[in-house]
Design a protein around this motif. Structure first.
Motif, PDB file in Angstrom:
ATOM      1  N   GLN A 235       0.828  -1.196   0.000  1.00 55.87           N
ATOM      2  CA  GLN A 235       0.000   0.000   0.000  1.00 55.87           C
ATOM      3  C   GLN A 235       0.869   1.255   0.000  1.00 55.87           C
ATOM      4  O   GLN A 235       0.590   2.222  -0.725  1.00 55.87           O
ATOM      5  N   CYS A 236       1.940   1.219   0.780  1.00 57.70           N
ATOM      6  CA  CYS A 236       2.862   2.349   0.844  1.00 57.70           C
ATOM      7  C   CYS A 236       3.484   2.620  -0.522  1.00 57.70           C
ATOM      8  O   CYS A 236       3.506   3.749  -1.006  1.00 57.70           O
ATOM      9  N   ARG A 237       3.965   1.578  -1.159  1.00 52.72           N
ATOM     10  CA  ARG A 237       4.551   1.727  -2.497  1.00 52.72           C
ATOM     11  C   ARG A 237       3.541   2.293  -3.487  1.00 52.72           C
ATOM     12  O   ARG A 237       3.875   3.135  -4.335  1.00 52.72           O
ATOM     13  N   GLY A 238       2.323   1.815  -3.369  1.00 55.22           N
ATOM     14  CA  GLY A 238       1.270   2.301  -4.259  1.00 55.22           C
ATOM     15  C   GLY A 238       1.025   3.794  -4.089  1.00 55.22           C
ATOM     16  O   GLY A 238       0.869   4.527  -5.072  1.00 55.22           O
ATOM     17  N   ARG A 239       1.022   4.233  -2.835  1.00 56.34           N
ATOM     18  CA  ARG A 239       0.814   5.660  -2.563  1.00 56.34           C
ATOM     19  C   ARG A 239       1.946   6.491  -3.159  1.00 56.34           C
ATOM     20  O   ARG A 239       1.728   7.535  -3.767  1.00 56.34           O
ATOM     21  N   LEU A 240       3.167   6.028  -2.939  1.00 50.21           N
ATOM     22  CA  LEU A 240       4.333   6.774  -3.445  1.00 50.21           C
ATOM     23  C   LEU A 240       4.323   6.814  -4.974  1.00 50.21           C
ATOM     24  O   LEU A 240       4.592   7.862  -5.574  1.00 50.21           O
ATOM     25  N   MET A 241       3.998   5.688  -5.583  1.00 48.22           N
ATOM     26  CA  MET A 241       3.958   5.653  -7.044  1.00 48.22           C
ATOM     27  C   MET A 241       2.866   6.573  -7.586  1.00 48.22           C
ATOM     28  O   MET A 241       3.031   7.209  -8.631  1.00 48.22           O
ATOM     29  N   ALA A 242       1.754   6.648  -6.874  1.00 46.46           N
ATOM     30  CA  ALA A 242       0.668   7.528  -7.325  1.00 46.46           C
ATOM     31  C   ALA A 242       1.128   8.986  -7.339  1.00 46.46           C
ATOM     32  O   ALA A 242       0.804   9.736  -8.274  1.00 46.46           O
ATOM     33  N   VAL A 243       1.909   9.361  -6.326  1.00 41.95           N
ATOM     34  CA  VAL A 243       2.422  10.734  -6.283  1.00 41.95           C
ATOM     35  C   VAL A 243       3.336  10.987  -7.487  1.00 41.95           C
ATOM     36  O   VAL A 243       3.226  12.004  -8.177  1.00 41.95           O
ATOM     37  N   LEU A 244       4.227  10.055  -7.754  1.00 42.30           N
ATOM     38  CA  LEU A 244       5.170  10.226  -8.871  1.00 42.30           C
ATOM     39  C   LEU A 244       4.438  10.239 -10.222  1.00 42.30           C
ATOM     40  O   LEU A 244       4.767  11.022 -11.109  1.00 42.30           O
ATOM     41  N   GLU A 248       3.691  15.985 -13.067  1.00 37.64           N
ATOM     42  CA  GLU A 248       4.232  16.108 -14.431  1.00 37.64           C
ATOM     43  C   GLU A 248       5.745  16.012 -14.436  1.00 37.64           C
ATOM     44  O   GLU A 248       6.335  15.511 -15.383  1.00 37.64           O
ATOM     45  N   GLY A 249       6.360  16.512 -13.384  1.00 38.90           N
ATOM     46  CA  GLY A 249       7.816  16.481 -13.335  1.00 38.90           C
ATOM     47  C   GLY A 249       8.302  15.857 -12.044  1.00 38.90           C
ATOM     48  O   GLY A 249       7.533  15.187 -11.347  1.00 38.90           O
ATOM     49  N   PRO A 250       9.564  16.048 -11.732  1.00 33.31           N
ATOM     50  CA  PRO A 250      10.137  15.522 -10.482  1.00 33.31           C
ATOM     51  C   PRO A 250       9.413  16.090  -9.266  1.00 33.31           C
ATOM     52  O   PRO A 250       8.864  17.196  -9.333  1.00 33.31           O
ATOM     53  N   GLY A 277      13.700   0.090  -9.963  1.00 35.59           N
ATOM     54  CA  GLY A 277      13.662   0.823 -11.225  1.00 35.59           C
ATOM     55  C   GLY A 277      12.343   1.502 -11.493  1.00 35.59           C
ATOM     56  O   GLY A 277      12.084   1.966 -12.612  1.00 35.59           O
ATOM     57  N   LEU A 278      11.484   1.558 -10.479  1.00 39.62           N
ATOM     58  CA  LEU A 278      10.188   2.214 -10.661  1.00 39.62           C
ATOM     59  C   LEU A 278      10.262   3.698 -10.339  1.00 39.62           C
ATOM     60  O   LEU A 278       9.376   4.466 -10.712  1.00 39.62           O
ATOM     61  N   ALA A 279      11.285   4.113  -9.621  1.00 41.21           N
ATOM     62  CA  ALA A 279      11.484   5.519  -9.295  1.00 41.21           C
ATOM     63  C   ALA A 279      12.960   5.847  -9.453  1.00 41.21           C
ATOM     64  O   ALA A 279      13.805   4.954  -9.397  1.00 41.21           O
ATOM     65  N   ALA A 280      13.244   7.120  -9.646  1.00 40.59           N
ATOM     66  CA  ALA A 280      14.630   7.561  -9.787  1.00 40.59           C
ATOM     67  C   ALA A 280      14.918   8.674  -8.794  1.00 40.59           C
ATOM     68  O   ALA A 280      14.092   9.567  -8.587  1.00 40.59           O
ATOM     69  N   HIS A 281      16.087   8.600  -8.157  1.00 42.10           N
ATOM     70  CA  HIS A 281      16.538   9.638  -7.244  1.00 42.10           C
ATOM     71  C   HIS A 281      17.377  10.601  -8.074  1.00 42.10           C
ATOM     72  O   HIS A 281      18.566  10.381  -8.272  1.00 42.10           O
ATOM     73  N   VAL A 282      16.749  11.660  -8.574  1.00 40.39           N
ATOM     74  CA  VAL A 282      17.396  12.490  -9.594  1.00 40.39           C
ATOM     75  C   VAL A 282      18.259  13.615  -9.026  1.00 40.39           C
ATOM     76  O   VAL A 282      19.084  14.184  -9.742  1.00 40.39           O
ATOM     77  N   ALA A 283      18.032  13.954  -7.757  1.00 40.33           N
ATOM     78  CA  ALA A 283      18.830  14.984  -7.094  1.00 40.33           C
ATOM     79  C   ALA A 283      18.570  14.836  -5.604  1.00 40.33           C
ATOM     80  O   ALA A 283      17.652  14.122  -5.219  1.00 40.33           O
ATOM     81  N   PRO A 284      19.375  15.481  -4.776  1.00 42.81           N
ATOM     82  CA  PRO A 284      19.107  15.406  -3.337  1.00 42.81           C
ATOM     83  C   PRO A 284      17.662  15.814  -3.030  1.00 42.81           C
ATOM     84  O   PRO A 284      17.216  16.890  -3.440  1.00 42.81           O
ATOM     85  N   ASP A 285      16.934  14.922  -2.366  1.00 42.19           N
ATOM     86  CA  ASP A 285      15.541  15.191  -1.982  1.00 42.19           C
ATOM     87  C   ASP A 285      14.591  15.333  -3.173  1.00 42.19           C
ATOM     88  O   ASP A 285      13.488  15.830  -3.035  1.00 42.19           O
ATOM     89  N   VAL A 286      14.997  14.886  -4.354  1.00 47.49           N
ATOM     90  CA  VAL A 286      14.130  14.984  -5.535  1.00 47.49           C
ATOM     91  C   VAL A 286      14.014  13.626  -6.225  1.00 47.49           C
ATOM     92  O   VAL A 286      15.022  12.978  -6.505  1.00 47.49           O
ATOM     93  N   TYR A 287      12.765  13.252  -6.482  1.00 43.26           N
ATOM     94  CA  TYR A 287      12.500  11.946  -7.094  1.00 43.26           C
ATOM     95  C   TYR A 287      11.612  12.108  -8.324  1.00 43.26           C
ATOM     96  O   TYR A 287      10.913  13.111  -8.469  1.00 43.26           O
ATOM     97  N   ALA A 288      11.667  11.128  -9.208  1.00 45.19           N
ATOM     98  CA  ALA A 288      10.873  11.189 -10.435  1.00 45.19           C
ATOM     99  C   ALA A 288      10.663   9.780 -10.970  1.00 45.19           C
ATOM    100  O   ALA A 288      11.284   8.828 -10.504  1.00 45.19           O
ATOM    101  N   LEU A 289       9.793   9.679 -11.951  1.00 48.68           N
ATOM    102  CA  LEU A 289       9.688   8.407 -12.667  1.00 48.68           C
ATOM    103  C   LEU A 289      10.978   8.213 -13.460  1.00 48.68           C
ATOM    104  O   LEU A 289      11.595   9.188 -13.876  1.00 48.68           O
ATOM    105  N   PRO A 290      11.393   6.992 -13.659  1.00 44.23           N
ATOM    106  CA  PRO A 290      12.671   6.731 -14.330  1.00 44.23           C
ATOM    107  C   PRO A 290      12.657   7.142 -15.806  1.00 44.23           C
ATOM    108  O   PRO A 290      11.607   7.276 -16.399  1.00 44.23           O
TER     109      PRO A 290
END
Length: 290
Positions: A235-244, A248-250, A277-290
């Motif tokens: 459920q937690c993963r699902g919530r996080l993925m929904a946010v990402l 539209e962007g990171p 590989g479902l999320a990317a850590h693109v910068a400090p404290d910033v995440y996005a879809l891969p």
DNA sequence: CAATCGTGGCA
DNA sequence: TTGCCAAGATT
């Protein structure tokens, strides 16, 4: 009972009652079939239909999808669930381009080498898209065979050797007929021989179904484990993925923090998503879809 | 072999 | 309201 006694009633029933699904139409490409099979893994037809259509319009061939970042596949997957399937389908497209000249392979041995393609999906694509003769054992088929042949309400947790032998023995010799038989039994399980409240009154083989003839005895096996949901990592993963997905962007870490607590679980799940590989850590404290 | 992995509709 | 369930694959 002779195996052939099932064939004619089931095939006739399918001819009269089959659903008109996009991936079953004559003009449907093998790619359309492959996409549908990945999407249908553990997911109802009704929810797959609009997403499948959108995918085929956007990515008519494996090469079209392979040219995109994986994140686009994950975003277009929407809320189908199990988003790793989107990654695997993208990976399958890449492999099809790299190893099969951009064409979905027709051989089971090649299909099962693709990401996200196991025994069922390989057999299903070879059978439905290419008319090959394969045992297609999904949850619907297993339930139909459990009832008609074994006389029990539900199939076992995992596929047994005897079960596979039974299915093999029922497979018509002619490849084209075998392919129709495979989809027909599946359809019977999906529409009539359902897991709960089966419609035996509408079943073309009710008069020779061992389970019905035995008075439809209730399931009598080991307790079936039901999946927990509230508060789980899933459920937690699902919530996080929904946010990402819905951004539209990171996104900043704060947006993810607002989506779940406790923190320790959120941190662990986010790391897991990046690992998967479902999320990317693109910068400090910033995440996005891969 | 058993656990893990999403989501939403329905009885 | 809540448990069950939906064309599995991977580890």
């Amino acid at each position: 009972m002779p195996a052939s006694e099932l064939h004619t009633p089931v095939l006739d029933w399918y001819d009269a009652h089959q659903r008109d699904l996009p991936w079953r139409r004559p003009e449907a490409s093998p790619w359309s079939v492959l996409v549908s099979e990945l999407m249908l893994q553990q997911t109802p037809v009704a929810r797959v239909l609009p997403v499948h259509q959108a995918w085929l319009e956007r990515w008519p061939t494996p090469a079209d999808l392979a040219a995109e970042p994986t994140g686009e596949a994950v975003r277009a997957w929407g809320r189908l669930g199990y988003p790793r399937r989107a990654l695997r389908l993208h990976g399958a497209a890449v492999a099809i381009v790299a190893e099969h000249g951009g064409e979905v392979p027709s051989e089971y041995a090649d299909l099962i080498g693709l990401p996200g393609v196991g025994d069922y999906t390989a057999a299903a694509v070879a059978s439905f898209a290419f008319g090959r003769r394969h045992v297609v054992l999904d949850t619907n088929v297993r339930r139909v065979l459990a009832r008609t042949r074994q006389g029990v309400e539900l199939a076992s947790t995992s596929v047994t050797r005897a079960e596979r032998e039974t299915a093999t023995g029922l497979l018509p010799d002619d490849p084209a007929t075998a392919a129709t038989w495979a989809v027909a039994v599946m359809e019977l399980g999906a529409l009539v021989c359902t897991a709960s409240s089966p419609r035996c009154g509408e079943c073309p083989v009710a008069d020779l179904c061992a389970w019905r003839l035995a008075g439809r005895p209730a399931y009598d096996g080991p307790p079936r484990r039901t999946q927990a949901w509230a508060g789980t990592d899933r459920q937690c993963r699902g919530r996080l993925m929904a946010v990402l997905r819905e951004s539209e962007g990171p996104v900043h870490r704060s947006a993810l923090e607002a989506a779940w607590s406790p923190e320790s679980q959120r941190v662990r799940c986010l790391a897991g998503l990046v690992e998967d590989g479902l999320a990317a850590h693109v910068a400090p404290d910033v995440y996005a879809l891969p």
